[in-house]
Design a protein around this motif. Structure first.
Motif, PDB file in Angstrom:
ATOM      1  N   VAL A  84       4.916   6.093   1.588  1.00  0.00           N
ATOM      2  CA  VAL A  84       5.008   7.552   1.450  1.00  0.00           C
ATOM      3  C   VAL A  84       5.356   8.183   2.796  1.00  0.00           C
ATOM      4  O   VAL A  84       6.215   9.072   2.889  1.00  0.00           O
ATOM      5  CB  VAL A  84       3.694   8.115   0.860  1.00  0.00           C
ATOM      6  CG1 VAL A  84       3.695   9.640   0.896  1.00  0.00           C
ATOM      7  CG2 VAL A  84       3.502   7.610  -0.566  1.00  0.00           C
ATOM      8  N   ASP A  85       4.758   7.672   3.868  1.00  0.00           N
ATOM      9  CA  ASP A  85       5.049   8.228   5.192  1.00  0.00           C
ATOM     10  C   ASP A  85       6.481   7.905   5.629  1.00  0.00           C
ATOM     11  O   ASP A  85       7.151   8.731   6.265  1.00  0.00           O
ATOM     12  CB  ASP A  85       4.047   7.712   6.233  1.00  0.00           C
ATOM     13  CG  ASP A  85       2.674   8.372   6.035  1.00  0.00           C
ATOM     14  OD1 ASP A  85       2.591   9.307   5.214  1.00  0.00           O
ATOM     15  OD2 ASP A  85       1.699   7.934   6.682  1.00  0.00           O
ATOM     16  N   ALA A  86       6.950   6.700   5.289  1.00  0.00           N
ATOM     17  CA  ALA A  86       8.328   6.331   5.660  1.00  0.00           C
ATOM     18  C   ALA A  86       9.324   7.245   4.949  1.00  0.00           C
ATOM     19  O   ALA A  86      10.303   7.713   5.550  1.00  0.00           O
ATOM     20  CB  ALA A  86       8.598   4.866   5.294  1.00  0.00           C
ATOM     21  N   PHE A  87       9.072   7.539   3.687  1.00  0.00           N
ATOM     22  CA  PHE A  87       9.959   8.447   2.950  1.00  0.00           C
ATOM     23  C   PHE A  87       9.912   9.846   3.579  1.00  0.00           C
ATOM     24  O   PHE A  87      10.943  10.480   3.793  1.00  0.00           O
ATOM     25  CB  PHE A  87       9.581   8.503   1.461  1.00  0.00           C
ATOM     26  CG  PHE A  87      10.297   7.467   0.633  1.00  0.00           C
ATOM     27  CD1 PHE A  87       9.985   6.126   0.753  1.00  0.00           C
ATOM     28  CD2 PHE A  87      11.298   7.829  -0.260  1.00  0.00           C
ATOM     29  CE1 PHE A  87      10.642   5.156  -0.001  1.00  0.00           C
ATOM     30  CE2 PHE A  87      11.963   6.875  -1.012  1.00  0.00           C
ATOM     31  CZ  PHE A  87      11.642   5.531  -0.885  1.00  0.00           C
TER      32      PHE A  87
ATOM     33  N   ALA B 226       2.325   5.403  -4.799  1.00  0.00           N
ATOM     34  CA  ALA B 226       3.502   5.603  -3.934  1.00  0.00           C
ATOM     35  C   ALA B 226       4.724   5.873  -4.823  1.00  0.00           C
ATOM     36  O   ALA B 226       5.540   6.752  -4.538  1.00  0.00           O
ATOM     37  CB  ALA B 226       3.743   4.363  -3.080  1.00  0.00           C
ATOM     38  N   LEU B 227       4.831   5.120  -5.914  1.00  0.00           N
ATOM     39  CA  LEU B 227       5.975   5.309  -6.818  1.00  0.00           C
ATOM     40  C   LEU B 227       5.935   6.715  -7.415  1.00  0.00           C
ATOM     41  O   LEU B 227       6.954   7.402  -7.500  1.00  0.00           O
ATOM     42  CB  LEU B 227       5.967   4.251  -7.932  1.00  0.00           C
ATOM     43  CG  LEU B 227       5.992   2.788  -7.451  1.00  0.00           C
ATOM     44  CD1 LEU B 227       5.982   1.836  -8.637  1.00  0.00           C
ATOM     45  CD2 LEU B 227       7.217   2.523  -6.579  1.00  0.00           C
ATOM     46  N   ASP B 228       4.740   7.128  -7.819  1.00  0.00           N
ATOM     47  CA  ASP B 228       4.614   8.472  -8.407  1.00  0.00           C
ATOM     48  C   ASP B 228       5.006   9.551  -7.400  1.00  0.00           C
ATOM     49  O   ASP B 228       5.573  10.578  -7.767  1.00  0.00           O
ATOM     50  CB  ASP B 228       3.173   8.721  -8.882  1.00  0.00           C
ATOM     51  CG  ASP B 228       2.796   7.796 -10.039  1.00  0.00           C
ATOM     52  OD1 ASP B 228       3.724   7.249 -10.670  1.00  0.00           O
ATOM     53  OD2 ASP B 228       1.586   7.607 -10.286  1.00  0.00           O
TER      54      ASP B 228
ATOM     55  N   ALA C 185       0.831  -1.211   0.000  1.00  0.00           N
ATOM     56  CA  ALA C 185       0.000   0.000   0.000  1.00  0.00           C
ATOM     57  C   ALA C 185       0.867   1.264   0.000  1.00  0.00           C
ATOM     58  O   ALA C 185       2.018   1.258   0.445  1.00  0.00           O
ATOM     59  CB  ALA C 185      -0.902  -0.014   1.233  1.00  0.00           C
ATOM     60  N   ALA C 186       0.255   2.337  -0.497  1.00  0.00           N
ATOM     61  CA  ALA C 186       0.994   3.602  -0.645  1.00  0.00           C
ATOM     62  C   ALA C 186       1.322   4.252   0.701  1.00  0.00           C
ATOM     63  O   ALA C 186       2.435   4.768   0.899  1.00  0.00           O
ATOM     64  CB  ALA C 186       0.197   4.565  -1.516  1.00  0.00           C
ATOM     65  N   GLN C 187       0.361   4.235   1.635  1.00  0.00           N
ATOM     66  CA  GLN C 187       0.517   5.034   2.865  1.00  0.00           C
ATOM     67  C   GLN C 187       1.818   4.770   3.650  1.00  0.00           C
ATOM     68  O   GLN C 187       2.580   5.727   3.909  1.00  0.00           O
ATOM     69  CB  GLN C 187      -0.736   4.864   3.749  1.00  0.00           C
ATOM     70  CG  GLN C 187      -0.662   5.566   5.098  1.00  0.00           C
ATOM     71  CD  GLN C 187      -0.006   4.685   6.160  1.00  0.00           C
ATOM     72  OE1 GLN C 187      -0.341   3.520   6.293  1.00  0.00           O
ATOM     73  NE2 GLN C 187       0.956   5.226   6.914  1.00  0.00           N
ATOM     74  N   PRO C 188       2.106   3.510   4.025  1.00  0.00           N
ATOM     75  CA  PRO C 188       3.322   3.336   4.836  1.00  0.00           C
ATOM     76  C   PRO C 188       4.586   3.757   4.090  1.00  0.00           C
ATOM     77  O   PRO C 188       5.514   4.297   4.696  1.00  0.00           O
ATOM     78  CB  PRO C 188       3.343   1.825   5.133  1.00  0.00           C
ATOM     79  CG  PRO C 188       2.007   1.296   4.753  1.00  0.00           C
ATOM     80  CD  PRO C 188       1.395   2.240   3.776  1.00  0.00           C
TER      81      PRO C 188
ATOM     82  N   LEU D  86      14.045   1.717  -2.450  1.00  0.00           N
ATOM     83  CA  LEU D  86      12.784   1.112  -2.007  1.00  0.00           C
ATOM     84  C   LEU D  86      12.716  -0.331  -2.515  1.00  0.00           C
ATOM     85  O   LEU D  86      12.839  -0.588  -3.718  1.00  0.00           O
ATOM     86  CB  LEU D  86      11.595   1.917  -2.559  1.00  0.00           C
ATOM     87  CG  LEU D  86      10.210   1.283  -2.375  1.00  0.00           C
ATOM     88  CD1 LEU D  86       9.857   1.114  -0.888  1.00  0.00           C
ATOM     89  CD2 LEU D  86       9.125   2.121  -3.079  1.00  0.00           C
ATOM     90  N   CYS D  87      12.521  -1.266  -1.562  1.00  0.00           N
ATOM     91  CA  CYS D  87      12.414  -2.676  -1.922  1.00  0.00           C
ATOM     92  C   CYS D  87      10.944  -3.063  -1.964  1.00  0.00           C
ATOM     93  O   CYS D  87      10.243  -2.945  -0.954  1.00  0.00           O
ATOM     94  CB  CYS D  87      13.096  -3.559  -0.890  1.00  0.00           C
ATOM     95  SG  CYS D  87      14.795  -3.077  -0.575  1.00  0.00           S
ATOM     96  N   GLY D  88      10.496  -3.542  -3.104  1.00  0.00           N
ATOM     97  CA  GLY D  88       9.129  -4.023  -3.208  1.00  0.00           C
ATOM     98  C   GLY D  88       9.037  -5.459  -2.732  1.00  0.00           C
ATOM     99  O   GLY D  88      10.051  -6.119  -2.482  1.00  0.00           O
TER     100      GLY D  88
END
Ligand SMILES: C[S@@+](CC[C@H](N)C(=O)[O-])C[C@H]1O[C@@H](n2cnc3c(N)ncnc32)[C@H](O)[C@@H]1O
Length: 338
Positions: free
Chosen positions: A68-71, A121-123, A63-66, A110-112
């Motif tokens: 984006v927030d980690a970055f 999240a990538l964008d 998911a995007a949230q964790p 970032l490791c997927g």
């Protein structure tokens, strides 16, 4: 060089980062690697970080949230390094890319995992996708380690001496020559004599030839962009020619052993006298000794080889054997169709 790795599995990376050259570089402060557990930034009750893909299909999506927030929590606003997502869709890593990355002060990797990462999240946080090869891994952690390892080698002071990374495969645009160490004779397999002789010019020439020959055989496309001088080009055309003859020998089931061109050049006079028929010597001399372009004539060493249409036929073969040297001058007539 500072590298931040965003991952769901930081423990996968720790052992590699604690050992050998990477471990020493990190202890010496030449390299700083920070492992950021994406799970710590999940806002879900059970610290979940993945969910089912919209539209259906197998597997889960990060998911995007964790992410984006980690970055956001770990990269300062003025972060000027490169933010990379390890992904089979990305630009393929090679030594040029590694050199490019080594020029950055900072990297974020970032490791997927699972099926991949929510595109949003990538964008939002990624500058570039990078693949370590055309195959699919279970996660980006191995890819991140590959990037860290390759980049670290180029960081000043990480390798024992700066020279260690200069001569290697790809750095020179070519594949590297083979290495040998003691003993000189390992169960009957001998290290090439030129390496034991201490003549540095000969050793350099031998290594260059081996690099060119290996690259020609295994990765010929690299030759299109490798920086080559006139000597390299001359050697390559001889090697190509030798390769054509070897293909012919293979086709005819003739055993042969490839000697270096340098070795082959050492004995031409002896071979010449032994194998080139009297009537052809004048022309052969012109081809072999001065121009070295060997159109009809080719000097080539075959320790156990015999070209059936070798001028002189069986008589030449007998002379060769009587000569007792580990080599011969391969002669291919102009009309052999090679
Ligand atoms: C199973 S893969 C996902 C593959 C994705 N569904 C696809 O087909 O492109 C899980 C993760 O492994 C990593 N990965 C897999 N293959 C990789 C490669 N060749 N280079 C770099 N990372 C890779 C990526 O981070 C990816 O998100």
């Amino acid at each position: 060089m500072r590298i931040k790795v965003f991952t769901l599995f930081p423990d996968m990376l720790r052992p590699m980062l604690a050992q050998s050259i990477l471990g020493r570089a990190i202890s010496a402060g030449l390299l700083r690697v920070e492992l950021i557990d994406i799970r710590d930034y999940s806002k879900e009750k059970h610290r979940n970080t993945d969910d089912y893909p919209f539209g259906g299909g197998a597997g889960m999506v990060m998911a995007a949230q964790p992410i984006v927030d980690a970055f956001a929590a770990n990269l300062p606003e003025d972060f000027h390094g490169r933010r990379i997502y390890l992904s089979p869709r990305g630009r393929t890593l090679n030594q040029r890319v590694v050199e490019e990355l080594a020029g950055e002060a900072e990297l974020a990797l970032l490791c997927g995992h699972y099926e991949g990462v929510d595109q949003r999240a990538l964008d939002a946080v990624i500058d570039e996708e990078l693949s370590i090869g055309d195959y699919v891994l279970t996660g980006g952690e191995l890819g991140a380690l590959v990037v860290i390892d390759a980049v670290a080698r180029l960081v000043h002071g990480v390798l024992g001496s700066d020279e260690s990374s200069e001569d290697e495969s790809f750095t020179t645009g070519l594949l590297e020559y083979p290495h040998y160490t003691r003993p000189a004779d390992f169960r009957g397999a001998k290290a090439p004599g030129v390496l034991l002789g201490g003549n540095h010019a000969d050793i350099t020439a031998w290594r260059r030839e081996q690099s060119l020959a290996l690259t020609l055989r295994k990765r010929p496309e690299l030759l299109e962009t490798a920086p080559l001088d006139e000597n390299d080009r001359a050697l390559l055309s001889r090697l190509k020619r030798a390769g054509e003859v070897e293909a012919l020998l293979d086709e005819r089931g003739v055993a042969y052993e490839r000697l270096s061109m340098q070795e082959a050049d050492r004995w031409p006079k002896e071979w010449f006298a032994a194998f080139v028929p009297e009537a052809m010597r004048k022309a052969a001399k012109k081809q072999c000794f001065s121009g070295r372009r060997h159109r009809g004539f080719l000097w080539r060493a075959f320790s156990m080889g015999y070209i059936p249409d070798f001028v002189g036929g069986d008589a030449a073969w007998e002379r060769w054997q009587a000569y007792g040297i580990q080599g011969g001058l391969g002669y291919v007539p102009e009309d052999a169709g090679l």
